[in-house]
Write a protein that holds these residues in place. Structure first.
Motif, PDB file in Angstrom:
ATOM      1  N   TYR A   1      50.702  14.116  -0.864  1.00  0.00           N
ATOM      2  CA  TYR A   1      49.418  13.502  -0.344  1.00  0.00           C
ATOM      3  C   TYR A   1      48.479  12.243  -1.343  1.00  0.00           C
ATOM      4  CZ  TYR A   1      44.526  13.859   1.374  1.00  0.00           C
ATOM      5  OH  TYR A   1      43.206  13.770   1.437  1.00  0.00           O
ATOM      6  N   MET A   2      48.008  11.661  -0.680  1.00  0.00           N
ATOM      7  CA  MET A   2      47.170  10.728  -1.560  1.00  0.00           C
ATOM      8  C   MET A   2      45.920  10.225  -1.149  1.00  0.00           C
ATOM      9  SD  MET A   2      48.183   7.274  -3.578  1.00  0.00           S
ATOM     10  CE  MET A   2      46.946   6.465  -4.513  1.00  0.00           C
ATOM     11  N   SER A   3      44.485  10.263  -1.579  1.00  0.00           N
ATOM     12  CA  SER A   3      43.491   9.768  -1.057  1.00  0.00           C
ATOM     13  C   SER A   3      42.583   9.108  -1.870  1.00  0.00           C
ATOM     14  CB  SER A   3      42.825  10.964  -0.399  1.00  0.00           C
ATOM     15  OG  SER A   3      42.190  11.626  -1.687  1.00  0.00           O
ATOM     16  N   TYR A   4      41.811   8.172  -1.241  1.00  0.00           N
ATOM     17  CA  TYR A   4      40.604   7.630  -2.188  1.00  0.00           C
ATOM     18  C   TYR A   4      39.299   8.092  -1.697  1.00  0.00           C
ATOM     19  CZ  TYR A   4      43.639   3.747  -3.699  1.00  0.00           C
ATOM     20  OH  TYR A   4      44.535   2.927  -4.252  1.00  0.00           O
ATOM     21  N   THR A   5      38.401   8.291  -2.697  1.00  0.00           N
ATOM     22  CA  THR A   5      36.924   8.676  -2.295  1.00  0.00           C
ATOM     23  C   THR A   5      36.237   7.470  -2.287  1.00  0.00           C
ATOM     24  OG1 THR A   5      36.826   8.691  -4.733  1.00  0.00           O
ATOM     25  CG2 THR A   5      36.970  10.822  -3.735  1.00  0.00           C
ATOM     26  N   PRO A   6      35.018   7.539  -1.768  1.00  0.00           N
ATOM     27  CA  PRO A   6      34.162   5.991  -1.578  1.00  0.00           C
ATOM     28  C   PRO A   6      33.930   5.321  -2.602  1.00  0.00           C
ATOM     29  CG  PRO A   6      32.834   8.158  -1.130  1.00  0.00           C
ATOM     30  CD  PRO A   6      34.280   8.687  -1.307  1.00  0.00           C
ATOM     31  N   ASP A   7      33.866   5.932  -3.769  1.00  0.00           N
ATOM     32  CA  ASP A   7      33.647   5.292  -5.200  1.00  0.00           C
ATOM     33  C   ASP A   7      34.928   4.264  -5.669  1.00  0.00           C
ATOM     34  OD1 ASP A   7      34.468   7.834  -5.412  1.00  0.00           O
ATOM     35  OD2 ASP A   7      33.503   7.818  -7.381  1.00  0.00           O
ATOM     36  N   VAL A   8      35.893   4.154  -4.937  1.00  0.00           N
ATOM     37  CA  VAL A   8      37.158   3.951  -5.405  1.00  0.00           C
ATOM     38  C   VAL A   8      36.912   2.415  -5.937  1.00  0.00           C
ATOM     39  CG1 VAL A   8      38.023   3.215  -3.320  1.00  0.00           C
ATOM     40  CG2 VAL A   8      39.681   3.766  -5.031  1.00  0.00           C
TER      41      VAL A   8
ATOM     42  N   TYR B   1      38.346   8.024   2.377  1.00  0.00           N
ATOM     43  CA  TYR B   1      36.913   8.594   2.818  1.00  0.00           C
ATOM     44  C   TYR B   1      35.790   7.531   2.412  1.00  0.00           C
ATOM     45  CZ  TYR B   1      39.426  13.103   3.458  1.00  0.00           C
ATOM     46  OH  TYR B   1      40.253  14.112   3.942  1.00  0.00           O
ATOM     47  N   ALA B   2      35.455   7.050   3.278  1.00  0.00           N
ATOM     48  CA  ALA B   2      34.302   5.910   3.359  1.00  0.00           C
ATOM     49  C   ALA B   2      33.665   5.580   4.532  1.00  0.00           C
ATOM     50  CB  ALA B   2      35.005   4.818   2.500  1.00  0.00           C
ATOM     51  N   SER B   3      32.561   5.174   4.385  1.00  0.00           N
ATOM     52  CA  SER B   3      31.920   4.488   5.504  1.00  0.00           C
ATOM     53  C   SER B   3      32.551   3.232   5.831  1.00  0.00           C
ATOM     54  CB  SER B   3      30.429   4.204   5.178  1.00  0.00           C
ATOM     55  OG  SER B   3      30.291   3.267   4.125  1.00  0.00           O
ATOM     56  N   ASP B   4      32.102   2.737   7.204  1.00  0.00           N
ATOM     57  CA  ASP B   4      32.757   1.451   7.637  1.00  0.00           C
ATOM     58  C   ASP B   4      32.453   0.341   6.637  1.00  0.00           C
ATOM     59  OD1 ASP B   4      34.025   2.615   9.612  1.00  0.00           O
ATOM     60  OD2 ASP B   4      32.298   2.145  11.211  1.00  0.00           O
ATOM     61  N   ALA B   5      31.020   0.393   6.225  1.00  0.00           N
ATOM     62  CA  ALA B   5      30.670  -0.796   5.353  1.00  0.00           C
ATOM     63  C   ALA B   5      31.360  -0.738   3.964  1.00  0.00           C
ATOM     64  CB  ALA B   5      29.069  -0.396   4.988  1.00  0.00           C
ATOM     65  N   LEU B   6      31.464   0.571   3.362  1.00  0.00           N
ATOM     66  CA  LEU B   6      32.299   0.623   1.995  1.00  0.00           C
ATOM     67  C   LEU B   6      33.814   0.202   2.086  1.00  0.00           C
ATOM     68  CD1 LEU B   6      30.677   3.860   0.446  1.00  0.00           C
ATOM     69  CD2 LEU B   6      30.392   1.543  -0.381  1.00  0.00           C
ATOM     70  N   TYR B   7      34.607   0.622   3.219  1.00  0.00           N
ATOM     71  CA  TYR B   7      35.663   0.521   3.453  1.00  0.00           C
ATOM     72  C   TYR B   7      36.041  -1.134   3.622  1.00  0.00           C
ATOM     73  CZ  TYR B   7      40.379   0.561   5.524  1.00  0.00           C
ATOM     74  OH  TYR B   7      41.830   0.266   5.768  1.00  0.00           O
ATOM     75  N   ALA B   8      35.066  -1.636   4.361  1.00  0.00           N
ATOM     76  CA  ALA B   8      35.175  -3.139   4.529  1.00  0.00           C
ATOM     77  C   ALA B   8      35.185  -4.068   3.243  1.00  0.00           C
ATOM     78  CB  ALA B   8      34.196  -3.744   5.493  1.00  0.00           C
ATOM     79  N   GLU B   9      34.568  -3.209   2.077  1.00  0.00           N
ATOM     80  CA  GLU B   9      34.517  -4.158   0.864  1.00  0.00           C
ATOM     81  C   GLU B   9      35.652  -4.101  -0.113  1.00  0.00           C
ATOM     82  OE1 GLU B   9      30.724  -2.730  -0.723  1.00  0.00           O
ATOM     83  OE2 GLU B   9      29.623  -3.614   0.505  1.00  0.00           O
ATOM     84  N   LEU B  10      36.798  -3.123   0.255  1.00  0.00           N
ATOM     85  CA  LEU B  10      37.758  -2.790  -0.532  1.00  0.00           C
ATOM     86  C   LEU B  10      38.702  -3.826  -0.669  1.00  0.00           C
ATOM     87  CD1 LEU B  10      38.469   1.151   0.385  1.00  0.00           C
ATOM     88  CD2 LEU B  10      37.117   0.343  -1.377  1.00  0.00           C
ATOM     89  N   PRO B  11      39.031  -4.405  -1.846  1.00  0.00           N
ATOM     90  CA  PRO B  11      39.841  -5.296  -2.301  1.00  0.00           C
ATOM     91  C   PRO B  11      41.308  -4.769  -1.843  1.00  0.00           C
ATOM     92  CG  PRO B  11      39.213  -4.463  -4.358  1.00  0.00           C
ATOM     93  CD  PRO B  11      38.627  -3.655  -2.876  1.00  0.00           C
ATOM     94  N   ASN B  12      42.195  -6.033  -1.540  1.00  0.00           N
ATOM     95  CA  ASN B  12      43.546  -5.619  -0.926  1.00  0.00           C
ATOM     96  C   ASN B  12      44.158  -4.820  -2.284  1.00  0.00           C
ATOM     97  OD1 ASN B  12      43.504  -6.692   1.416  1.00  0.00           O
ATOM     98  ND2 ASN B  12      44.054  -8.636   0.911  1.00  0.00           N
ATOM     99  N   LYS B  13      43.570  -5.029  -3.605  1.00  0.00           N
ATOM    100  CA  LYS B  13      44.411  -4.699  -4.726  1.00  0.00           C
ATOM    101  C   LYS B  13      44.401  -3.144  -4.612  1.00  0.00           C
ATOM    102  CE  LYS B  13      46.105  -4.776  -9.095  1.00  0.00           C
ATOM    103  NZ  LYS B  13      47.551  -5.812  -9.087  1.00  0.00           N
TER     104      LYS B  13
END
Length: 482
Positions: free
Chosen positions: A57-64, A29-41
């Motif tokens: 089930y497993m999910s990430y919030t936008p502040d991950v 759950y994240a905007s395109d901009a926040l998702y694009a900043e997520l590192p591969n780790k």
């Protein structure tokens, strides 16, 4: 759980995506901009988590962001009938969470920066902030706290118990008492008991804080805000802390048997720091019972911090000041919930449960509105009071728990200047966010520049249809531990 997204609007779906990893599906759950900043780790860690058997089930919030064994900002779920518990998907600070108390004061009464400084000095007197500080509650029996939660406190520390119509201490919390087999407490060493007892009612260091804020209601949810007793300009206090030394001791002594089981059974993932064991196994069940004792400690610790803040406010402003509990909740824990009629074992690590109106798990006072979801920003930025929406069912009603780190502590110390930090706090102006620390250098790793933009985080949560903003809370003064 995908049925919601078949009906979601294009706008909501823009803040949600699934990622097919080798071990299973990750929901983000994240905007395109926040998702694009997520590192591969973060995806590597998700894949390791999904290697735990029977993950539903497993999910990430936008502040991950990256954590130890599991990312902060994770919701991970198993069916209770074939579930696993993972201390790594709970976190070291078991029961870490938020508490908000609302006052009958208006921000204009704190307009003078000298008054805010006086209040900070008083708060620091009643809420010890040093890592090894001793609390003021030596007359409280630790075993009562661990086994009975808030109900184990002497009545003098629950002042509203004498006015039943105003009592909020037991009713306006996510859980006032976690039940467990108390015999597991015999496994804990005497040193852990001694240290945990000393730390009752203390803040701790890192990202923990006690912050005085001013409320600005969101017009779209003014009716909900007023039902909660909020008004524009209202002074509130937001607290962030956890289970302190007791939670640390539980992680040290309660996970050893899980690690032994993993070695003996040949279970594991590429990450040796990711611990897990099946529910029903003695090692897992012992940890779960000890975890619940730490959850009891955490909610009591925040309650006692709020008790100290109340005393500080009364020292500065007089006995007519009220500090009523708005809500207390956790964002590092695991417990059983019922979803779609099925028993599920839900882990949240840096994730907040946010229920909509009429959900049966709401506390009675919030059944008609949904309970407050308490989302802190960073020092110098706004925090948020939110309420869950029906669409949150898609993510087991989990939303963010804050801004989320953008830089590590070491990187923040190297890249953020004192001038930048001071400017973000308005140092030297009438709008200064007063901080108790004499030197900003000691807490520069907690500067706003160390965190993501909380407005982007909230925008993603709202955009995905998980929750709505009820009020924005602007900081006035912040109590931090060095």
């Amino acid at each position: 759980m995908n049925t919601y997204w078949k009906q979601a609007s294009e706008e909501e779906a823009a803040y949600y995506r699934t990622v097919d990893l080798p071990a299973g599906k990750l929901h983000v759950y994240a905007s395109d901009a926040l998702y694009a900043e997520l590192p591969n780790k973060v995806f590597e860690m998700a894949n390791n988590n999904l290697l735990i058997p029977h993950a539903a089930y497993m999910s990430y919030t936008p502040d991950v962001h990256v954590g130890v064994g599991t990312c902060i900002g994770t919701t991970a779920v198993w069916k209770a009938s074939e579930g696993y518990v993972s201390p790594s998907i709970i976190g070291n600070d078991i029961g870490c969470g938020m508490r908000v108390h609302v006052t009958n004061m208006h921000r204009n009464e704190l307009k003078d920066v000298k008054v805010r400084r006086k209040l900070m000095r008083a708060m620091e007197k009643y809420v010890p902030v040093d890592t090894h500080a001793r609390g003021h509650f030596s007359d409280i029996r630790l075993e009562h706290v661990l086994t009975k939660g808030l109900h184990g406190l002497p009545k003098k520390y629950v002042p509203d118990i004498y006015t039943p119509k105003k009592t909020t201490s037991f009713s306006h919390v996510e859980c006032s008492k976690f039940h467990f087999d108390a015999s597991v407490l015999d496994l804990m060493p005497e040193a852990a008991w001694h240290r945990a007892h000393r730390q009752l009612g203390t803040l701790g260091s890192g990202n923990h804080f006690a912050e005085v804020q001013a409320v600005e209601l969101d017009e779209r949810n003014r009716e909900v805000a007023e039902a909660w007793g909020l008004f524009d300009g209202q002074v509130i206090v937001m607290l962030h802390s956890g289970s302190r030394a007791w939670g640390g001791a539980v992680n040290q002594h309660g996970t050893k048997a899980i690690a032994d089981w993993m070695r003996a059974s040949g279970k594991g993932t590429p990450d040796p720091r990711l611990l897990f064991a099946p529910l029903g196994h003695a090692a897992a069940d012992t940890y779960v019972h000890l975890m619940y004792s730490a959850l009891n400690y955490a909610v009591v610790n925040r309650h006692l911090m709020a008790y100290g803040v109340r005393e500080a406010f009364r020292d500065v402003f007089g006995t007519q000041v009220e500090l009523r509990t708005l809500y207390d909740l956790m964002h590092n824990y695991a417990w059983e919930e019922r979803h779609d009629g099925e028993r599920m074992f839900v882990h949240r690590k840096g994730a907040t449960r946010s229920l909509p109106a009429h959900h049966p798990d709401n506390p009675k006072p919030y059944m008609e509105t949904g309970h407050p979801a308490l989302i802190p920003g960073s020092m110098g930025s706004a925090s948020y009071l939110m309420v869950g929406r029906e669409g949150g069912a898609a993510n087991y009603y989990s939303i963010c728990h804050g801004a989320g780190r953008a830089r590590s502590r070491s990187a923040s110390k190297q890249l953020v200047s004192i001038d930048e930090f001071a400017a973000s706090l308005g140092i030297g102006t009438e709008e200064e966010v007063v901080v108790n620390q004499k030197s900003l250098d000691s807490i520069i790793d907690e500067s706003p520049q160390a965190y993501k933009d909380v407005e982007q985080i909230i925008d993603s949560v709202v955009g995905a249809g998980l929750a709505d903003v009820v009020a924005v809370c602007k900081p006035l003064a912040t109590l931090k531990g060095a």
